[in-house]
Design an enzyme around this catalytic site. Structure first.
Site, PDB file in Angstrom:
ATOM      1  N   GLU A 408      23.645 -32.446 -31.745  1.00 46.04           N
ATOM      2  CA  GLU A 408      22.853 -33.200 -30.776  1.00 46.04           C
ATOM      3  C   GLU A 408      21.720 -33.936 -31.476  1.00 46.04           C
ATOM      4  O   GLU A 408      20.803 -33.322 -32.030  1.00 46.04           O
ATOM      5  CB  GLU A 408      22.287 -32.242 -29.722  1.00 46.04           C
ATOM      6  CG  GLU A 408      21.334 -32.905 -28.744  1.00 46.04           C
ATOM      7  CD  GLU A 408      20.619 -31.906 -27.864  1.00 46.04           C
ATOM      8  OE1 GLU A 408      19.727 -32.341 -27.106  1.00 46.04           O
ATOM      9  OE2 GLU A 408      20.929 -30.703 -27.924  1.00 46.04           O
ATOM     10  N   ASP A 486      20.727 -28.015 -28.743  1.00 44.78           N
ATOM     11  CA  ASP A 486      19.503 -27.247 -28.514  1.00 44.78           C
ATOM     12  C   ASP A 486      19.727 -26.138 -27.493  1.00 44.78           C
ATOM     13  O   ASP A 486      20.577 -26.254 -26.597  1.00 44.78           O
ATOM     14  CB  ASP A 486      18.384 -28.161 -28.011  1.00 44.78           C
ATOM     15  CG  ASP A 486      17.912 -29.148 -29.082  1.00 44.78           C
ATOM     16  OD1 ASP A 486      18.211 -28.895 -30.271  1.00 44.78           O
ATOM     17  OD2 ASP A 486      17.282 -30.156 -28.730  1.00 44.78           O
ATOM     18  N   ASP A 488      18.407 -25.328 -24.792  1.00 42.43           N
ATOM     19  CA  ASP A 488      17.672 -25.637 -23.569  1.00 42.43           C
ATOM     20  C   ASP A 488      18.645 -26.240 -22.553  1.00 42.43           C
ATOM     21  O   ASP A 488      19.853 -26.291 -22.780  1.00 42.43           O
ATOM     22  CB  ASP A 488      16.496 -26.576 -23.851  1.00 42.43           C
ATOM     23  CG  ASP A 488      16.933 -27.873 -24.521  1.00 42.43           C
ATOM     24  OD1 ASP A 488      18.157 -28.186 -24.529  1.00 42.43           O
ATOM     25  OD2 ASP A 488      16.073 -28.615 -25.043  1.00 42.43           O
ATOM     26  N   ASP A 490      19.045 -29.347 -21.534  1.00 42.93           N
ATOM     27  CA  ASP A 490      19.729 -30.545 -22.030  1.00 42.93           C
ATOM     28  C   ASP A 490      20.843 -30.177 -22.993  1.00 42.93           C
ATOM     29  O   ASP A 490      21.927 -30.772 -22.966  1.00 42.93           O
ATOM     30  CB  ASP A 490      18.732 -31.486 -22.698  1.00 42.93           C
ATOM     31  CG  ASP A 490      17.873 -32.227 -21.698  1.00 42.93           C
ATOM     32  OD1 ASP A 490      18.305 -32.323 -20.521  1.00 42.93           O
ATOM     33  OD2 ASP A 490      16.786 -32.694 -22.070  1.00 42.93           O
TER      34      ASP A 490
END
Length: 633
Positions: A408, A486, A488, A490
């Site tokens: 990412e 990540d 998280d 997203d």
């Protein structure tokens, strides 16, 4: 220019066309053609007979001029509304002159009115090699109701690739005359065969019905005709067309004619007819609000599945070459468009079910055309030259060891490039979030650059779930495909989008267990224990708290313990990224293998989660099962 040299069929057609012109003008009711074993072709009609008088300014009879002189026919005076040749088949004026020129012998017998008023007479003239062998001679008297022309033709084989008449083409030509002129009796006699006679009362309708029997028609046949009255639109009285049309599942090739002449290559009359049909159908669809928003129809969408037979009538038709295979008259486009548009609109509104069927076909064709226009093929090839520019490839070619990290963002991609083991680990940074491809056709997914880059890097094509996985993965370049995002919301979203892509368009990867997700650690705990630095990576808060507790029990002061929380992969140094996510000995990978039997259930679940029209279903699902999700907010 003047005829086709493959076989003599066209020079015989010239004689048949003259007979058909007499029928078109209402002066003939029968045409017969006979082929004998010696190669002679006889064409006979019961029209008025070729004129035998001497035209003004000429020294030879009209019958001789017609067979020996170019542009000597009687088809040029279009101002005479009673002319037999008002809607004749051509403008060149070559006609039977080319028949005579390319024949060994031509015999003509004419029964017509005597030019000197002596009643009807039976005349004969004979040509050999194009020249007059026996001048026009009156043989005898005949009755006042006896009239017509008989022409015997012996084609000269030296001018043709094959000296034989193409009987299939001749049969089609004669049958078409009967179809285009309802009530006309047309007979063909071939050697050693019984005569065949055609006579149609409904003409085009009956013929099209025969044509579409095997084409699975989906609408009724619409027969019609429209001719100008001479008072408007700038066209002469009688110009226009007759037609029969229908829409089919598999549309046969259209048949078009101008003044009874078959136009094998179409032309301006066909294009005008299609344009008029398109305008009529589009008007019907707009009036009934049948056209989807943002969908632009083109003519081929409407007429692509249309079967039709078209017979146009025009003054002075212009053709491309003497063989008259293609009409080039500019006015024909407007004439035919005007002729069909209003009658078809009326028919559509009188047959709304058929109109809606035609509209559905047009919409399906337009949508298929739009998808085809958007189709983007994956760039193919071999070697590094075809690989995406952002891909940092590995050195090994052993796919049992090779790994590719789908990372990412460019920032994390930079760290991963520096952290990797270049021998067997490749890095492909992904820019932004990947396209949701759950409801995107396989032909269109490569329009998205990130999807295209992944497919090229992996070396495989998009495929369906029912293919042989081994065959689908023949070109696979990496044994492990690792999603690195990540920890998280997203990052989880990116993981879901990539898994959606693999499940829908590359399912063999998941059936063979090639797809995995790396679980980057969230915390790093640093402390000095007995004079030695210690670092511990923790996946979650519970593990972080347990690590701190253990250090405190070992006598480490709380102030000496440092906790770092990574907000994203981009914050990690290359050595930290290597230790937590890329080192085979220390990383945590979650394999995402599926069994083929699970695909239907997964398909249903992903439709709920990723479908564009499933918002209400997702909300209900979240209200019912949302509490089961493990969220880091």
């Amino acid at each position: 220019m003047y005829t086709r040299t493959t076989c003599p069929t066209h020079i015989v057609q010239e004689a048949i066309d003259n007979a058909a012109d007499e029928a078109l003008a209402g002066h003939a009711t029968k045409i017969s053609v006979t082929l004998d074993k010696e190669g002679c072709v006889t064409v006979e009609d019961n029209g008025r007979g070729i004129p035998v008088g001497i035209p003004p300014g000429e020294s030879r009879p009209a019958a001789e001029l017609a067979f020996t002189t170019l542009h000597a026919g009687g088809k040029f005076d279009k101002t005479d509304s009673h002319s037999a040749y008002r809607f004749s088949g051509g403008l060149h004026g070559v006609g039977v002159a080319v028949t005579n020129a390319l024949s060994k012998r031509v015999e003509v017998e004419i029964k017509t009115r005597d030019p000197e008023g002596k009643g009807n007479g039976h005349y004969r003239i004979v040509f050999a090699g194009g020249d007059v062998m026996e001048p026009l001679t009156r043989l005898q008297d005949c009755g006042p109701r006896t009239h017509g022309t008989l022409i015997r033709i012996w084609p000269d084989g030296q001018y043709f690739d094959s000296p034989k008449i193409h009987t299939r083409e001749l049969t089609h030509l004669l049958r078409s005359k009967a179809i285009l002129l309802p009530g006309l009796q047309v007979t063909l006699t071939l050697p050693d065969q019984e005569p065949v006679t055609w006579q149609y009362t409904e003409g085009l309708h009956d013929y099209l019905q025969e044509i579409v029997e095997d084409a699975e028609p989906v609408t009724p046949i619409f027969p019609g005709a429209s001719y100008q009255d001479g008072d408007q639109n700038g066209f002469a009285k009688g110009e226009g067309a007759a037609w029969a049309l229908a829409w089919c599942v598999s549309s046969p090739a259209p048949e078009t004619y101008v003044n009874l002449i078959p136009t094998l290559n179409g032309g301006t009359h066909e294009s005008g007819f299609r344009a008029g049909v398109f305008e009529a159908v589009r008007t019907f669809m707009e009036h009934h609000s049948l056209t989807p928003a943002k969908l632009k129809l083109v003519q081929e969408d409407v007429t692509g599945k249309m079967a039709f037979v078209l017979s146009a009538r025009m003054l002075d038709p212009q053709f491309q070459g003497q063989t008259k295979d293609k009409l080039t008259s500019r006015d024909a486009h407007k004439l035919l468009s005007l002729s069909i548009k209003d009658p078809l609109e009326l028919w559509l509104n009188s047959h709304p079910d058929a109109g809606k069927t035609i509209a559905d076909l047009a919409i399906q064709n337009a949508q298929a055309r739009t998808r085809a226009a958007q189709k983007i093929e994956r760039k193919k090839g071999s070697g590094l030259a075809t690989l995406p520019g952002k891909l940092t490839d590995c050195e090994s070619e052993d796919i049992t060891r090779n790994e590719i990290f789908l990372v990412e963002g460019d920032s994390a991609g930079g760290s991963a490039k520096m952290a990797r083991d270049k021998e067997f680990q490749a890095i492909l940074p992904l820019r932004g979030k990947v396209l949701n491809t759950w409801e995107v056709d396989r032909d269109v997914i490569f329009k998205n650059q990130e999807v295209h880059n992944m497919a090229v890097a992996l070396g495989i094509e998009a495929h369906s779930a029912n293919v042989d996985p081994d065959a689908a993965l023949t070109g696979l370049r990496y044994g492990k495909i690792i999603i690195l995002s990540d920890a998280d919301v997203d990052g989880s979203h990116i993981q879901v989008l990539l898994l959606t892509l693999f499940l829908r368009h590359f399912p063999a990867l998941m059936m063979r267990g090639h797809v995995m997700v790396a679980k980057p650690l969230l915390y790093r705990v640093d402390a000095t224990v007995r004079g030695k630095p210690r670092k511990v990576y923790c996946e979650a808060e519970t593990e972080r708290d347990a690590t701190i507790e253990r250090l405190l029990t070992e006598g480490v002061k709380e102030a000496a313990i440092t906790v770092q929380r990574f907000k994203g992969l981009g914050e990690m140094n290359p050595d930290q990224l290597w230790e937590t996510a890329m080192c085979p000995d220390t990383r945590t990978l979650m394999p995402l293998a599926i069994h083929p039997g699970e695909i239907p259930a997964l398909g249903t679940q992903f439709t709920l989660l990723m479908g564009k029209n499933e918002a209400s279903g997702r909300r209900a699902w979240m209200e019912r099962d949302g509490w089961t999700a493990d969220l880091d907010i």
